[in-house]
Scaffold this active site. Structure first.
Site, PDB file in Angstrom:
ATOM      1  N   HIS A 277     -47.502  65.168  34.225  1.00 26.51           N
ATOM      2  CA  HIS A 277     -47.454  66.195  35.273  1.00 26.51           C
ATOM      3  C   HIS A 277     -48.111  67.516  34.871  1.00 26.51           C
ATOM      4  O   HIS A 277     -48.286  68.389  35.707  1.00 26.51           O
ATOM      5  CB  HIS A 277     -46.019  66.420  35.773  1.00 26.51           C
ATOM      6  CG  HIS A 277     -45.112  67.155  34.833  1.00 26.51           C
ATOM      7  ND1 HIS A 277     -44.510  66.550  33.760  1.00 26.51           N
ATOM      8  CD2 HIS A 277     -44.697  68.450  34.807  1.00 26.51           C
ATOM      9  CE1 HIS A 277     -43.766  67.438  33.119  1.00 26.51           C
ATOM     10  NE2 HIS A 277     -43.865  68.606  33.728  1.00 26.51           N
ATOM     11  N   HIS A 278     -48.491  67.666  33.587  1.00 23.48           N
ATOM     12  CA  HIS A 278     -49.243  68.863  33.195  1.00 23.48           C
ATOM     13  C   HIS A 278     -50.695  68.553  32.851  1.00 23.48           C
ATOM     14  O   HIS A 278     -51.403  69.387  32.289  1.00 23.48           O
ATOM     15  CB  HIS A 278     -48.575  69.579  32.016  1.00 23.48           C
ATOM     16  CG  HIS A 278     -47.315  70.301  32.414  1.00 23.48           C
ATOM     17  ND1 HIS A 278     -47.325  71.411  33.214  1.00 23.48           N
ATOM     18  CD2 HIS A 278     -46.025  70.047  32.126  1.00 23.48           C
ATOM     19  CE1 HIS A 278     -46.063  71.832  33.394  1.00 23.48           C
ATOM     20  NE2 HIS A 278     -45.255  71.007  32.753  1.00 23.48           N
TER      21      HIS A 278
ATOM     22  N   ASP B 227     -44.625  70.902  41.606  1.00 26.67           N
ATOM     23  CA  ASP B 227     -43.957  71.626  40.517  1.00 26.67           C
ATOM     24  C   ASP B 227     -44.447  73.069  40.439  1.00 26.67           C
ATOM     25  O   ASP B 227     -43.659  74.009  40.378  1.00 26.67           O
ATOM     26  CB  ASP B 227     -44.234  70.888  39.199  1.00 26.67           C
ATOM     27  CG  ASP B 227     -43.526  71.540  38.012  1.00 26.67           C
ATOM     28  OD1 ASP B 227     -42.414  72.075  38.208  1.00 26.67           O
ATOM     29  OD2 ASP B 227     -44.083  71.492  36.891  1.00 26.67           O
TER      30      ASP B 227
ATOM     31  N   LYS C 104     -37.370  68.665  28.525  1.00 27.46           N
ATOM     32  CA  LYS C 104     -37.002  70.017  28.101  1.00 27.46           C
ATOM     33  C   LYS C 104     -35.638  70.066  27.414  1.00 27.46           C
ATOM     34  O   LYS C 104     -35.329  71.052  26.753  1.00 27.46           O
ATOM     35  CB  LYS C 104     -37.016  70.987  29.298  1.00 27.46           C
ATOM     36  CG  LYS C 104     -38.421  71.432  29.706  1.00 27.46           C
ATOM     37  CD  LYS C 104     -38.349  72.484  30.795  1.00 27.46           C
ATOM     38  CE  LYS C 104     -39.743  72.944  31.241  1.00 27.46           C
ATOM     39  NZ  LYS C 104     -39.655  73.822  32.424  1.00 27.46           N
TER      40      LYS C 104
ATOM     41  N   HIS D 238     -39.111  65.065  36.090  1.00 29.00           N
ATOM     42  CA  HIS D 238     -40.381  65.360  35.407  1.00 29.00           C
ATOM     43  C   HIS D 238     -40.205  66.224  34.159  1.00 29.00           C
ATOM     44  O   HIS D 238     -40.937  66.069  33.195  1.00 29.00           O
ATOM     45  CB  HIS D 238     -41.367  66.024  36.378  1.00 29.00           C
ATOM     46  CG  HIS D 238     -40.956  67.410  36.772  1.00 29.00           C
ATOM     47  ND1 HIS D 238     -39.906  67.659  37.623  1.00 29.00           N
ATOM     48  CD2 HIS D 238     -41.429  68.630  36.404  1.00 29.00           C
ATOM     49  CE1 HIS D 238     -39.763  68.970  37.775  1.00 29.00           C
ATOM     50  NE2 HIS D 238     -40.672  69.579  37.049  1.00 29.00           N
ATOM     51  N   ASP D 239     -39.222  67.120  34.158  1.00 34.67           N
ATOM     52  CA  ASP D 239     -39.032  68.023  33.011  1.00 34.67           C
ATOM     53  C   ASP D 239     -37.854  67.637  32.126  1.00 34.67           C
ATOM     54  O   ASP D 239     -37.380  68.459  31.346  1.00 34.67           O
ATOM     55  CB  ASP D 239     -38.823  69.464  33.513  1.00 34.67           C
ATOM     56  CG  ASP D 239     -40.134  70.225  33.654  1.00 34.67           C
ATOM     57  OD1 ASP D 239     -41.169  69.756  33.117  1.00 34.67           O
ATOM     58  OD2 ASP D 239     -40.127  71.296  34.295  1.00 34.67           O
TER      59      ASP D 239
ATOM     60  N   HIS E 141     -42.591  68.730  25.856  1.00 34.10           N
ATOM     61  CA  HIS E 141     -41.563  68.237  26.785  1.00 34.10           C
ATOM     62  C   HIS E 141     -42.077  67.046  27.597  1.00 34.10           C
ATOM     63  O   HIS E 141     -41.317  66.196  28.019  1.00 34.10           O
ATOM     64  CB  HIS E 141     -41.031  69.359  27.701  1.00 34.10           C
ATOM     65  CG  HIS E 141     -41.914  69.730  28.868  1.00 34.10           C
ATOM     66  ND1 HIS E 141     -42.958  70.625  28.766  1.00 34.10           N
ATOM     67  CD2 HIS E 141     -41.900  69.338  30.173  1.00 34.10           C
ATOM     68  CE1 HIS E 141     -43.534  70.768  29.965  1.00 34.10           C
ATOM     69  NE2 HIS E 141     -42.913  70.000  30.838  1.00 34.10           N
TER      70      HIS E 141
END
Ligand code: C2E
Ligand code: SIN
Ligand code: SIN
Ligand code: FE
Length: 394
Positions: free
Chosen positions: A284-285, A313, A233, A229-230, A258
């Site tokens: 996801h954010h 998360d 970054k 998911h990240d 990201h």
């Protein structure tokens, strides 16, 4: 039963066996089907399939321990199965405890008492030993030469299917491993306990997914895709990523990207799991009430996988130490997430988190205890519905 009826019955069972094993390409399910059918056909109490791990020079088998399945391993050459694997010849014994080759190890672990054993080698297409078929404790009397012949036929029928399924399993496992290691790369700069965070959030995502009523395969997909998911970054500069205090407005705006970077990296993938990971990366954010980023999607417009990973998360982020914050207690974390139900988070997912809280905490503790040597154990679980799988290493 007359001789003729017995032969007819045998034909029927063999045909059924052939049909069943031809429909399954997943190694774990295939081995389960084989063991069950062979046990029935030979009128035995148990059937174990041992497979050779030539890389480690070991034989392994799955055993049921109560509700759990475990992988047991033993050195090639040890035990009855090890003898058969090493020599390539069959073994038929009436009383295992009188045979010096028998170690009783498996019996001890599974609280079982083996009496009669018939074991034949399982040979691959070019004659190498792939594993061992073993039937234990025949219902009446010792195993006969006829049983021996029958078990060899079943072994021959099963061998190519086992070989194919093993190859498929290996491919799947290297694919999953590659995905996981990609995620490790992305997190490496960010945190000290890289692996731990990824494994924990991956486990929590899987638990929440199945608690949300998703199928075993869907939950597994989320479990394997969520660590990425990240991944975006990797494109965020160290000055922002590793800043020990609060980000400025501009820095946070860059950090928010990201999500977009991650989805750009993954979205056109051929792999289904990587495309799922792209969906999770981009969304996801997003917040349930529409206040999230990058698009401000609201409610059901946010893909369910992302709504699940979002909770997992943040749960893990809050309970962990970061460069910019300390670790929160479990109670504070749960209280915060509950307070955000309907705001940041999908209330249905938060509700599932509360229901599964004990399971989540246990999974986190389990991941915390894993050693670096186990870092590569993102192995598929043994049976549908089971997430945990540890090998009892000899
Ligand atoms: P992350 O550290 O993995 O955090 C993921 C998400 O967990 C955050 O998304 C946020 O929703 C939640 N979270 C983490 N820590 C806290 C906290 O102390 N309080 C609350 N209420 N929620 C928290 P968010 O905020 O969009 O941040 C995304 C990423 O941006 C973070 O990932 C982190 O890498 C970075 N970041 C966010 N805030 C800061 C900061 O103040 N300083 C630094 N250096 N990085 C930050
Ligand atoms: C086997 O059953 O072949 C291995 C277990 C043992 O020998 O104790
Ligand atoms: C192995 O440990 O080599 C096999 C385990 C599995 O198929 O999951
Ligand atoms: Fe993120």
């Amino acid at each position: 039963m007359g001789r003729r009826q017995e032969l007819e019955k045998r034909q029927t069972l063999l045909a059924r066996f052939g049909r069943l094993i031809a429909t399954e390409n997943r190694l774990d399910s295939l081995l389960t089907i084989i063991a069950e059918e062979v046990r029935n056909i030979l009128d035995a109490d148990r059937c174990s399939v041992f497979l050779v791990d030539s890389y480690k020079g070991e034989l392994w088998t799955r055993v049921a321990l109560g509700m759990e399945e475990k992988i047991l391993r033993m050195p090639l050459g040890q035990g009855i199965a090890g003898f058969v694997a090493k020599t390539g010849s069959a073994v038929n014994i009436r009383d295992a405890y009188r045979d010096t080759r028998f170690t009783q190890d498996l019996d001890r672990i599974t609280s079982y008492q083996t009496r009669s054993v018939l074991a034949v080698p399982l040979k691959g297409h070019d004659g190498q030993v792939l594993g061992v078929f073993e039937v234990l404790n025949k219902a009446r009397g010792p195993f006969t030469d006829e049983d021996d012949g029958l078990l060899r036929i079943l072994g021959t029928m099963a061998a190519s299917f086992i070989e194919n399924a093993s190859l498929y399993d290996e491919l799947r496992r290297s694919h999953l491993e590659t995905i996981y290691r990609m995620a490790l790369v992305a997190e490496f700069r960010d945190q000290q306990d890289t692996g731990k965070h990824l494994r924990r959030m991956s486990r929590i995502s899987g638990i929440l997914a199945s608690a949300m009523g998703m199928s075993y395969h869907e939950s597994e997909d989320i479990r394997y895709a969520s660590p990425l998911h990240d991944i975006g970054k990797v494109a965020i500069p160290d000055s922002i990523l590793r800043k020990p205090d609060k980000l400025s407005f501009e820095e946070y705006e860059e950090m928010k990207r990201h999500t977009i970077y991650g989805s750009q990296m993954l979205i056109h993938a051929e792999s289904r799991l990587l495309r799922l990971a792209a969906v999770v990366a981009i969304a996801h954010h997003e917040n349930y009430d529409g206040t999230g980023y990058p698009y401000g999607l609201k409610g059901e417009a946010i893909p369910i996988e992302a709504r699940i990973v979002s909770v997992a998360d943040v749960f893990d982020a809050l309970t962990s130490k970061r460069v910019y914050k300390g670790a929160w207690t479990l109670a504070d974390t749960l209280a915060h997430i509950k307070a955000q139900a309907g705001k940041q988070f999908d209330p249905a997912v938060v509700e599932r988190l509360q229901v599964c809280f004990a399971e989540v905490v246990a999974a986190m503790a389990e991941e915390d205890q894993r050693t670096a040597a186990e870092e590569n154990l993102m192995t598929p679980p043994a049976v549908p519905g089971q997430i945990s799988q540890k090998s009892l290493q000899a």
